[in-house]
Design a protein around this motif. Structure first.
Motif, PDB file in Angstrom:
ATOM      1  N   ALA A   1       0.318   9.692  -3.452  1.00 53.04           N
ATOM      2  CA  ALA A   1      -0.816   8.759  -3.613  1.00 53.04           C
ATOM      3  C   ALA A   1      -1.712   9.142  -4.783  1.00 53.04           C
ATOM      4  O   ALA A   1      -2.260   8.287  -5.467  1.00 53.04           O
ATOM      5  CB  ALA A   1      -1.636   8.708  -2.325  1.00 53.04           C
ATOM      6  N   HIS A   2      -1.869  10.458  -5.013  1.00 54.81           N
ATOM      7  CA  HIS A   2      -2.757  10.931  -6.082  1.00 54.81           C
ATOM      8  C   HIS A   2      -1.996  11.229  -7.364  1.00 54.81           C
ATOM      9  O   HIS A   2      -2.598  11.679  -8.334  1.00 54.81           O
ATOM     10  CB  HIS A   2      -3.428  12.247  -5.667  1.00 54.81           C
TER      11      HIS A   2
ATOM     12  N   THR B   1      -5.729  15.986   3.806  1.00 55.14           N
ATOM     13  CA  THR B   1      -5.257  14.694   3.311  1.00 55.14           C
ATOM     14  C   THR B   1      -5.957  13.572   4.046  1.00 55.14           C
ATOM     15  O   THR B   1      -6.719  13.786   4.995  1.00 55.14           O
ATOM     16  CB  THR B   1      -3.720  14.585   3.456  1.00 55.14           C
ATOM     17  N   PHE B   2      -5.670  12.355   3.589  1.00 55.18           N
ATOM     18  CA  PHE B   2      -6.237  11.146   4.184  1.00 55.18           C
ATOM     19  C   PHE B   2      -5.404  10.788   5.424  1.00 55.18           C
ATOM     20  O   PHE B   2      -4.190  11.062   5.438  1.00 55.18           O
ATOM     21  CB  PHE B   2      -6.167  10.032   3.125  1.00 55.18           C
TER      22      PHE B   2
ATOM     23  N   GLY C   1      -2.223  -1.825  -3.174  1.00 51.43           N
ATOM     24  CA  GLY C   1      -0.802  -1.835  -3.516  1.00 51.43           C
ATOM     25  C   GLY C   1      -0.222  -0.446  -3.504  1.00 51.43           C
ATOM     26  O   GLY C   1      -0.943   0.555  -3.440  1.00 51.43           O
TER      27      GLY C   1
ATOM     28  N   SER D   1       0.848  -1.196   0.000  1.00 49.86           N
ATOM     29  CA  SER D   1       0.000   0.000   0.000  1.00 49.86           C
ATOM     30  C   SER D   1       0.885   1.247   0.000  1.00 49.86           C
ATOM     31  O   SER D   1       2.096   1.155   0.274  1.00 49.86           O
ATOM     32  CB  SER D   1      -0.904   0.041   1.245  1.00 49.86           C
ATOM     33  N   CYS D   2       0.261   2.369  -0.256  1.00 48.08           N
ATOM     34  CA  CYS D   2       0.991   3.644  -0.151  1.00 48.08           C
ATOM     35  C   CYS D   2       1.324   3.936   1.313  1.00 48.08           C
ATOM     36  O   CYS D   2       2.377   4.510   1.625  1.00 48.08           O
ATOM     37  CB  CYS D   2       0.122   4.758  -0.742  1.00 48.08           C
ATOM     38  N   THR D   3       0.428   3.524   2.211  1.00 50.37           N
ATOM     39  CA  THR D   3       0.689   3.718   3.644  1.00 50.37           C
ATOM     40  C   THR D   3       1.978   3.000   4.030  1.00 50.37           C
ATOM     41  O   THR D   3       2.824   3.549   4.750  1.00 50.37           O
ATOM     42  CB  THR D   3      -0.489   3.154   4.479  1.00 50.37           C
TER      43      THR D   3
ATOM     44  N   VAL E   1       1.824  16.686   0.154  1.00 52.15           N
ATOM     45  CA  VAL E   1       0.861  15.783  -0.497  1.00 52.15           C
ATOM     46  C   VAL E   1       0.476  16.448  -1.813  1.00 52.15           C
ATOM     47  O   VAL E   1       0.022  17.595  -1.808  1.00 52.15           O
ATOM     48  CB  VAL E   1      -0.403  15.628   0.383  1.00 52.15           C
TER      49      VAL E   1
ATOM     50  N   ASP F   1       4.167  12.519  -0.506  1.00 50.04           N
ATOM     51  CA  ASP F   1       3.006  11.633  -0.581  1.00 50.04           C
ATOM     52  C   ASP F   1       2.435  11.801  -1.987  1.00 50.04           C
ATOM     53  O   ASP F   1       1.756  12.782  -2.287  1.00 50.04           O
ATOM     54  CB  ASP F   1       1.971  12.010   0.499  1.00 50.04           C
TER      55      ASP F   1
ATOM     56  N   SER G   1       0.157   5.217  -4.555  1.00 50.50           N
ATOM     57  CA  SER G   1      -0.907   4.265  -4.204  1.00 50.50           C
ATOM     58  C   SER G   1      -1.514   3.633  -5.453  1.00 50.50           C
ATOM     59  O   SER G   1      -1.761   4.336  -6.441  1.00 50.50           O
ATOM     60  CB  SER G   1      -2.021   4.984  -3.438  1.00 50.50           C
TER      61      SER G   1
ATOM     62  N   TYR H   1      -4.350   1.735  -4.800  1.00 55.34           N
ATOM     63  CA  TYR H   1      -5.639   1.361  -4.200  1.00 55.34           C
ATOM     64  C   TYR H   1      -6.709   1.369  -5.306  1.00 55.34           C
ATOM     65  O   TYR H   1      -6.538   2.023  -6.343  1.00 55.34           O
ATOM     66  CB  TYR H   1      -5.957   2.371  -3.081  1.00 55.34           C
TER      67      TYR H   1
ATOM     68  N   ALA I   1      -3.935   8.270   6.205  1.00 53.72           N
ATOM     69  CA  ALA I   1      -2.758   7.462   5.845  1.00 53.72           C
ATOM     70  C   ALA I   1      -1.479   8.295   5.772  1.00 53.72           C
ATOM     71  O   ALA I   1      -0.387   7.766   5.987  1.00 53.72           O
ATOM     72  CB  ALA I   1      -2.981   6.776   4.505  1.00 53.72           C
ATOM     73  N   THR I   2      -1.590   9.581   5.454  1.00 53.61           N
ATOM     74  CA  THR I   2      -0.398  10.429   5.353  1.00 53.61           C
ATOM     75  C   THR I   2       0.314  10.531   6.704  1.00 53.61           C
ATOM     76  O   THR I   2       1.543  10.500   6.767  1.00 53.61           O
ATOM     77  CB  THR I   2      -0.777  11.846   4.866  1.00 53.61           C
TER      78      THR I   2
ATOM     79  N   LYS J   1      -7.503   4.442  -7.494  1.00 50.13           N
ATOM     80  CA  LYS J   1      -6.411   5.321  -7.940  1.00 50.13           C
ATOM     81  C   LYS J   1      -6.280   5.285  -9.471  1.00 50.13           C
ATOM     82  O   LYS J   1      -6.922   4.496 -10.134  1.00 50.13           O
ATOM     83  CB  LYS J   1      -5.100   4.907  -7.269  1.00 50.13           C
TER      84      LYS J   1
ATOM     85  N   TYR K   1     -10.976  16.287   1.490  1.00 46.47           N
ATOM     86  CA  TYR K   1     -11.132  15.502   2.682  1.00 46.47           C
ATOM     87  C   TYR K   1     -11.786  16.366   3.733  1.00 46.47           C
ATOM     88  O   TYR K   1     -11.825  17.589   3.596  1.00 46.47           O
ATOM     89  CB  TYR K   1      -9.752  15.067   3.214  1.00 46.47           C
TER      90      TYR K   1
HETATM   91  C1  LIG Z   1      -3.200  11.378   0.116  1.00 46.56           C
HETATM   92  C2  LIG Z   1      -3.171   9.918   0.423  1.00 46.56           C
HETATM   93  N1  LIG Z   1      -2.078   9.404   0.996  1.00 46.56           N
HETATM   94  C3  LIG Z   1      -1.987   8.093   1.265  1.00 46.56           C
HETATM   95  C4  LIG Z   1      -3.014   7.223   0.957  1.00 46.56           C
HETATM   96  C5  LIG Z   1      -2.865   5.772   1.302  1.00 46.56           C
HETATM   97  O1  LIG Z   1      -2.949   4.927   0.192  1.00 46.56           O
HETATM   98  P1  LIG Z   1      -3.110   3.365   0.402  1.00 46.56           P
HETATM   99  O2  LIG Z   1      -4.567   3.089   0.561  1.00 46.56           O
HETATM  100  O3  LIG Z   1      -2.557   2.765  -0.863  1.00 46.56           O
HETATM  101  O4  LIG Z   1      -2.325   2.988   1.597  1.00 46.56           O
HETATM  102  C6  LIG Z   1      -4.169   7.701   0.366  1.00 46.56           C
HETATM  103  C7  LIG Z   1      -5.269   6.790   0.043  1.00 46.56           C
HETATM  104  O5  LIG Z   1      -6.257   7.109  -0.532  1.00 46.56           O
HETATM  105  C8  LIG Z   1      -4.255   9.090   0.070  1.00 46.56           C
HETATM  106  O6  LIG Z   1      -5.342   9.600  -0.508  1.00 46.56           O
END
Ligand SMILES: Cc1ncc(COP(=O)(O)O)c(C=O)c1O
Length: 389
Positions: free
Chosen positions: A160-161, A86-87, A194, A60-62, A132, A158, A182, A184, A89-90, A187, A329
């Motif tokens: 992810a996007h 942001t999400f 992943g 995952s991106c996380t 991000v 980050d 990411s 996900y 996960a950041t 995405k 968000y």
């Molecule tokens: C800005 C941001 N960072 C990190 C993530 C984490 O991605 P993942 O679900 O692949 O861990 C997301 C997930 O949507 C995200 O939007």
């Protein structure tokens, strides 16, 4: 009146064709499901696509963010400057590693971290900048680099996007920092779940590969190959963050379509921006001269003063008319965890606080048709017209 289920336009829908399906079947028939030759191929293809130095595929991106920090020197209590828009996960990996996320307000138009406001938040404990690339619009990396250089900070992006996004003519991943991507399900390209960690140097890559799989020196593919039996060695306590070949099988073919998918996203985003330009009830996203956005999401900000409904009532009105909606968000500093454990007030981060209550994300994905985009536009216009003050 609610639309029937068949008329409902989902907020997102992935797009797989026979090539992805055949590759997954081939993986199953091969008998090798976990990290192996397909993961290696996906990493190599991704490295070429982004122009990054090294690419390590993860779950995952996380996980990629966690590894990116874990490969850097830091101490518990160090501070990480990032965006509140942001999400979770950041910041979750930052918190797990015992560091403190410090939020800096965003800029209007791109909703990215505002470089003007970073330096006032730098303290002797500040160690990292964690920008991000919101919605796939690159942050101004040159300005961030300048701040990082003057204060000896490390940048981790980050992304992810931001797969496929450009900054000053080069793809994100190629600007000399670790970047977490990411894959996900929703995405720009997906492996189901992943992520990818791209890195600028071989030493970091080696460390990330070891940490990715329990901290052991040899991955399973190498241990069982024809090169002869090889024992693994535990180098350091690591994580279970490897990508499986089953997921990489999807990624290999999704990546080949990245440019085609991107063109469709750009075209649809332009349709939205053109349709909503000049309306006083909404603000459209801005594109800065240095950015080629990946348009992961299309975020419209409502001007609530011009409307008689709230953001959530707008979302419900759209969904009642058959359009799947999302919010990217609700700002992190307003979430219960940060309200309870850190003392952020609304006034500290006025733009993030304001956008948090008035942004909506419209459906934007290659599997939509132009007619679908037009339907979203018409529905937004109808709802806005019905609820003008
Ligand atoms: C800005 C941001 N960072 C990190 C993530 C984490 O991605 P993942 O679900 O692949 O861990 C997301 C997930 O949507 C995200 O939007």
């Amino acid at each position: 009146m609610s639309e029937s289920q068949s008329d409902f336009l989902p907020f997102h829908c992935s797009w797989f064709e026979d090539d992805e399906i055949n590759e997954v079947v081939d993986t199953l028939k091969s008998g090798w499901l976990t990290t192996g030759p397909k993961t290696r191929r996906f990493e190599e293809d991704f490295r070429e696509y982004t122009g990054c130095g090294y690419a390590v595929a993860v779950s995952s991106c996380t996980a990629a963010l966690h590894l990116a920090f874990a490969t850097q020197p830091f101490e518990r209590g160090d501070e990480v400057i990032t965006s509140p828009m942001t999400f979770p996960a950041t910041v979750n990996p930052v918190l797990h590693l015992g560091m403190k996320p410090v939020f800096v307000d965003i800029e209007s138009g791109t909703l990215n971290l505002d470089p003007e406001k970073i330096e006032e938040k730098i303290t002797p404990r500040t160690r990292f900048l964690l920008p991000v690339h919101f919605a796939g619009h690159a942050c101004d990396l040159d300005r961030l680099q300048d701040i990082a250089d003057r204060h000896q900070l490390t940048i981790i992006e980050d992304g992810a996007h931001a797969m496929g996004a450009g900054y000053r003519g080069k793809k994100i991943g190629g600007h000399g920092h670790p970047v977490a991507f990411s894959f996900y399900a929703n995405k720009n390209i997906t492996t189901g779940e992943g992520g990818m960690l791209t890195l600028p140097d071989a030493e970091m890559e080696e460390e990330a590969r070891v940490l990715r799989l329990q901290g052991i020196s040899k991955d399973a593919w190498k241990r069982y190959s024809k090169e002869g039996f090889a024992h693994y060695e535990l180098q350091t306590p690591g994580y279970k963050y490897n990508m499986a070949d089953l997921n990489a099988a999807l990624g290999i073919h999704q990546l080949k379509k990245a440019e085609r998918f991107q063109e469709i996203r750009v075209r649809y985003a332009e349709m939205y921006s053109k349709a909503f330009a000049g309306m006083d009830a909404v603000e459209t996203p801005e594109v800065r001269h240095y950015a080629d956005p990946a348009w992961h999401i299309y975020v419209l900000a409502l001007n609530l003063d011009a409307l008689s409904i709230s953001r959530d009532e707008f979302l419900n009105a759209m969904q009642d008319r058959g359009i799947g909606m999302a919010v990217h968000y609700r700002a992190l500093h307003l979430q219960p965890y940060f309200k309870n454990h850190h003392d952020y007030s609304l006034d500290d981060l006025p733009l993030a606080s304001s956008y948090s209550d008035r942004i909506v994300s419209l459906p934007l994905y290659p599997r939509m048709s132009e007619a679908d985009v037009q339907r979203v536009i018409n529905t937004v216009c109808t709802v806005l017209k019905q609820h003008r003050r």
